[in-house]
Design a protein around this motif. Sequence first.
Motif, PDB file in Angstrom:
ATOM      1  N   LEU A   3       5.426  -3.935   2.393  1.00  0.00           N
ATOM      2  CA  LEU A   3       5.140  -2.625   1.804  1.00  0.00           C
ATOM      3  C   LEU A   3       5.733  -2.539   0.405  1.00  0.00           C
ATOM      4  O   LEU A   3       5.082  -2.074  -0.527  1.00  0.00           O
ATOM      5  CB  LEU A   3       5.740  -1.517   2.680  1.00  0.00           C
ATOM      6  N   PHE A   4       6.986  -3.021   0.265  1.00  0.00           N
ATOM      7  CA  PHE A   4       7.636  -3.028  -1.051  1.00  0.00           C
ATOM      8  C   PHE A   4       6.799  -3.832  -2.037  1.00  0.00           C
ATOM      9  O   PHE A   4       6.555  -3.408  -3.164  1.00  0.00           O
ATOM     10  CB  PHE A   4       9.025  -3.659  -0.955  1.00  0.00           C
ATOM     11  N   ALA A   5       6.358  -5.029  -1.596  1.00  0.00           N
ATOM     12  CA  ALA A   5       5.585  -5.903  -2.466  1.00  0.00           C
ATOM     13  C   ALA A   5       4.314  -5.206  -2.898  1.00  0.00           C
ATOM     14  O   ALA A   5       3.917  -5.274  -4.068  1.00  0.00           O
ATOM     15  CB  ALA A   5       5.260  -7.205  -1.747  1.00  0.00           C
ATOM     16  N   PHE A   6       3.690  -4.508  -1.938  1.00  0.00           N
ATOM     17  CA  PHE A   6       2.466  -3.791  -2.263  1.00  0.00           C
ATOM     18  C   PHE A   6       2.762  -2.688  -3.271  1.00  0.00           C
ATOM     19  O   PHE A   6       2.033  -2.502  -4.234  1.00  0.00           O
ATOM     20  CB  PHE A   6       1.860  -3.194  -0.986  1.00  0.00           C
ATOM     21  N   GLY A   7       3.894  -1.990  -3.059  1.00  0.00           N
ATOM     22  CA  GLY A   7       4.300  -0.945  -3.991  1.00  0.00           C
ATOM     23  C   GLY A   7       4.503  -1.480  -5.400  1.00  0.00           C
ATOM     24  O   GLY A   7       4.093  -0.872  -6.384  1.00  0.00           O
ATOM     25  N   VAL A  48      16.090  -8.913   5.792  1.00  0.00           N
ATOM     26  CA  VAL A  48      14.791  -9.566   5.631  1.00  0.00           C
ATOM     27  C   VAL A  48      13.910  -8.783   4.671  1.00  0.00           C
ATOM     28  O   VAL A  48      13.244  -9.364   3.808  1.00  0.00           O
ATOM     29  CB  VAL A  48      14.105  -9.752   7.005  1.00  0.00           C
ATOM     30  N   ALA A  49      13.946  -7.439   4.782  1.00  0.00           N
ATOM     31  CA  ALA A  49      13.125  -6.620   3.881  1.00  0.00           C
ATOM     32  C   ALA A  49      13.544  -6.857   2.440  1.00  0.00           C
ATOM     33  O   ALA A  49      12.702  -7.059   1.564  1.00  0.00           O
ATOM     34  CB  ALA A  49      13.247  -5.144   4.241  1.00  0.00           C
ATOM     35  N   SER A  50      14.856  -6.874   2.172  1.00  0.00           N
ATOM     36  CA  SER A  50      15.287  -7.012   0.781  1.00  0.00           C
ATOM     37  C   SER A  50      14.973  -8.402   0.246  1.00  0.00           C
ATOM     38  O   SER A  50      14.487  -8.546  -0.862  1.00  0.00           O
ATOM     39  CB  SER A  50      16.767  -6.667   0.629  1.00  0.00           C
ATOM     40  N   VAL A  51      15.199  -9.447   1.046  1.00  0.00           N
ATOM     41  CA  VAL A  51      14.918 -10.776   0.514  1.00  0.00           C
ATOM     42  C   VAL A  51      13.421 -10.960   0.301  1.00  0.00           C
ATOM     43  O   VAL A  51      13.004 -11.516  -0.715  1.00  0.00           O
ATOM     44  CB  VAL A  51      15.484 -11.916   1.386  1.00  0.00           C
ATOM     45  N   SER A  52      12.605 -10.449   1.216  1.00  0.00           N
ATOM     46  CA  SER A  52      11.178 -10.675   1.014  1.00  0.00           C
ATOM     47  C   SER A  52      10.677  -9.880  -0.186  1.00  0.00           C
ATOM     48  O   SER A  52       9.813 -10.348  -0.922  1.00  0.00           O
ATOM     49  CB  SER A  52      10.381 -10.372   2.281  1.00  0.00           C
ATOM     50  N   ALA A  53      11.273  -8.683  -0.416  1.00  0.00           N
ATOM     51  CA  ALA A  53      10.875  -7.913  -1.595  1.00  0.00           C
ATOM     52  C   ALA A  53      11.274  -8.644  -2.872  1.00  0.00           C
ATOM     53  O   ALA A  53      10.488  -8.742  -3.818  1.00  0.00           O
ATOM     54  CB  ALA A  53      11.501  -6.521  -1.544  1.00  0.00           C
ATOM     55  N   VAL A  54      12.505  -9.190  -2.895  1.00  0.00           N
ATOM     56  CA  VAL A  54      12.961  -9.907  -4.098  1.00  0.00           C
ATOM     57  C   VAL A  54      12.103 -11.141  -4.334  1.00  0.00           C
ATOM     58  O   VAL A  54      11.677 -11.416  -5.461  1.00  0.00           O
ATOM     59  CB  VAL A  54      14.452 -10.304  -3.951  1.00  0.00           C
TER      60      VAL A  54
END
Lengths: 242, 413
Positions: free
Chosen positions: B356-360, B36-42
Motif C-alpha cells: 500500500l505504501f509503495a502504491f501511495g 516488514v512493512a517498513s523494509v518493503s516500503a523502503v
Amino acid sequence: MLIEIRNLSKVYRVGVEEIHALRGVDLDIGSNEMVAIMGSSGSGKSTLMNMLGCLDTPTSGTYHLGGRNVGQMGARELASIRNEQMGFVFQSFELLPRQTALQNVGLPLIYASSGGGGSRRRRAKEALDRVGLSDRTTHRPNQLSGGQKQRVAIARAILNRPQILMADEPTGNLDSTTTLEILDLFAQIHAEGQTILIVTHEDDVAACCQRVIRLRDGRVDSDLPVAEDIAGRHVGGKGVRC
Amino acid sequence: MLNPLFYIRSIMLALSQIWANKTRSFLTALGIIVGVASVSAVIAALVGLKTKVLEEFEAVGASRMFIFPDRPSDAPENLYPWEDIRLKQTELDAIVTNCPSIRAISPSTDLGMSVQNGDQTITGVTVKGIWSDWHQTSGRSILIGRSFNSIDELNARQVCLLNDAAVEELQMQQDPTGSHVLLDGRRFLVIGLVETLEESIFGMNTSSAEVFIPFSMAAKLQSPNFFFIINALIESPDVAEEAESEVRFTLRKMRGIGPDEPDTFEVAAIDQFIDQFKALAAGITAIAGGIVGISLLVGGIGIMNIMLVSVSERTREIGLRKAVGATPTAILLQFLLEAVTLSFLGGFIGLAIGRLFAFGMTRIPDANLEQADIPMWAVILAFVFSGGVGVIFGMFPAIKASRLDPIEALRHE
C-alpha cells in the motif's frame, strides 16, 4: 500376565529430601480384570498409576507390560505405548475446550503412526457410539454436561482399543446419578473384554470392581477380591450401588 | 515420522489459537508487521528511485565524460592552489589534439548576467560559454537557427542562443533568430533556439531561462582565473578506459605531474556515477535492513514472550497430549508451527501494508517514485525472515513445552 510388577520403587527428590513414594511393590494384573486402586492421600496410588500408565519410569524394580520391560524404554517408545496401549480418563475430563466432541475423541489419532485418513473419522464416531453420544459429535465441551464430558473422555480413551483403560478418580467431579451412569459404562466396556484400572477413594466405586488393591505408605496393604474387601467394612461414598 | 494429519491439525490449531486471542495475536505480530512493512516500503522506494535514475543515465548516454579540476584527496589546500589546478585553455587544446577516443568535446563555463530585450529584463540568468559540440555532449540540439561556427568562436563574436524559457520570459517571437538581446548591456545577435530537456532529477532542470554564448566570448567576460569544466563524448562506451587514460596522460604531461604524484584533476565517466549510485542505493538498503533487523528482533521477542505465556496457559493441554501419546518432538513441532504461523501472518500483513505504501508513493507528484514497487526477491526475503524469526524465537518456548513432565503438566492449576 498383562502386567507384572516386581519390587517397584520410586524415589522423588525434593531439594535435599528424598520422598519414597513407592517402596517395593509386587503386582500382577491379568487381562480383562477390573481393578480398583485405593489408598489415602500420600499412599502412592497416583505414583503407581503413573507407573502403570507409562507416564513415569520407576527408580528401581521392573514393570513388564505384555512381556515388554517398560523401565528400559525411551520417551518416544513410552509415548507410543501410551498412544496405542493405554487409555486415560481423568477426574477433570481434560477435554480441549475449542474442539468438538468428535475432534476431542480423535486426538490420539493425530499422534498415531499409522491409519488411513477416512477411517480416523469413522473410528472416532464408533467410539462416541460406544459411549452413547453419537448425537453429540459437533458439540463443544462447554455445551456438554459433566457426565457427557466424561463419556467423551472415555470414548477418547478407548478409541485405539487399548490393552488397559486407566481412570484416575473418574467420578470425583460427578454426582451420584452420573457416577452410576459412568460406572455402568465401565462395566459395559469391561464386559466387552477391556482391562480397567480405577484409582479412587470412593468405596462404592471400588465396590463395582472385581478386585481392590489398597496401598499404604508406598506398599500394598491389601489385595483382595471385592467381596472379601468390603466384607465387614462400611461402604462410604455417594451411596451408589452397582 | 508424524502423519500428515498432525501437521494439518497443528496449523488449524495454531490458526484457531491466533483467532481466539485476536487482540493479543495482533499486538504480538505488530513488531513483525511494522518491520516488514517498513523494509518493503523502503525497498520499494529505492527500487523506484533506482529505476528512475538509471533511466536518466540512459537518456544522458553512457558515453559521456566530464573533466574537471580536483585536489588529490587528503591533500592540504595550500599545496594545490586553485589557480594552479584549474583547467586552462592550453590544456583544453591539448586534449582536443591528443585524445583520439573522444568524438565530441566542449568546455563549459557559467556566468550570471542580466538579459534584456526591449522593456523586459531578467537578472541573474545563467549564461553558458560553450563550443558547438556541447549540443552533442549534453544531448540538447538546436531547434531553430544554427549553433556557433568556427568564426563565431575564433573571433569571439557577440552571438547567442536562447532556450524557450528565455524566449518566453523576454517576450520574443517564437522564432527569435535575427533579434538582438542585451547581455549586461552588450548587444548580442540571437542565432538559434536550444532544446529544453524534460525536467530531470539531476538538477539539469532547464525550465528556467538560459543563454549560450561562444566559449571564447565567455572567456573574455570572465575573470582571468575563471573556472570551466570539459564535457566530452567518447567514441563508444567500449573505449571508456582508453579515453580516460588518454585524457589522464595528456593532462599529467601538460601539468608535469611526476610518476608518484597524484592527479590534480578528475576524469569522470557516467558509468562511474552509475556505479556510485548503485553503491549508495546498496548502502541505504543495508542500513534499512539493519533497522528492520532490529524491529524484527523486537517482534521476535514479542512472539517468544507470548509463546511462553501460551505454553504456561496450556500446560494441562500439553500434559493431556503427552498422555494420549504425543512425543516431545510432536509437542515441539506444534508450538513451533504456532510461532511460525503467527510470524508468517505478521509478515504477510506487513507486506500488504508495504505494498500500500509503495502504491501511495507512485501517486506522490514530483517524488520521482512512479516506479516504486516491491521486487520479488524482497517478498521472498520478507517471508524467509519472518518465518526465520518464528523459528528462532519460537524454539525456546517450544522446547520448554516439549520437556514438560506429563504428570506435572496434568497437575498444573
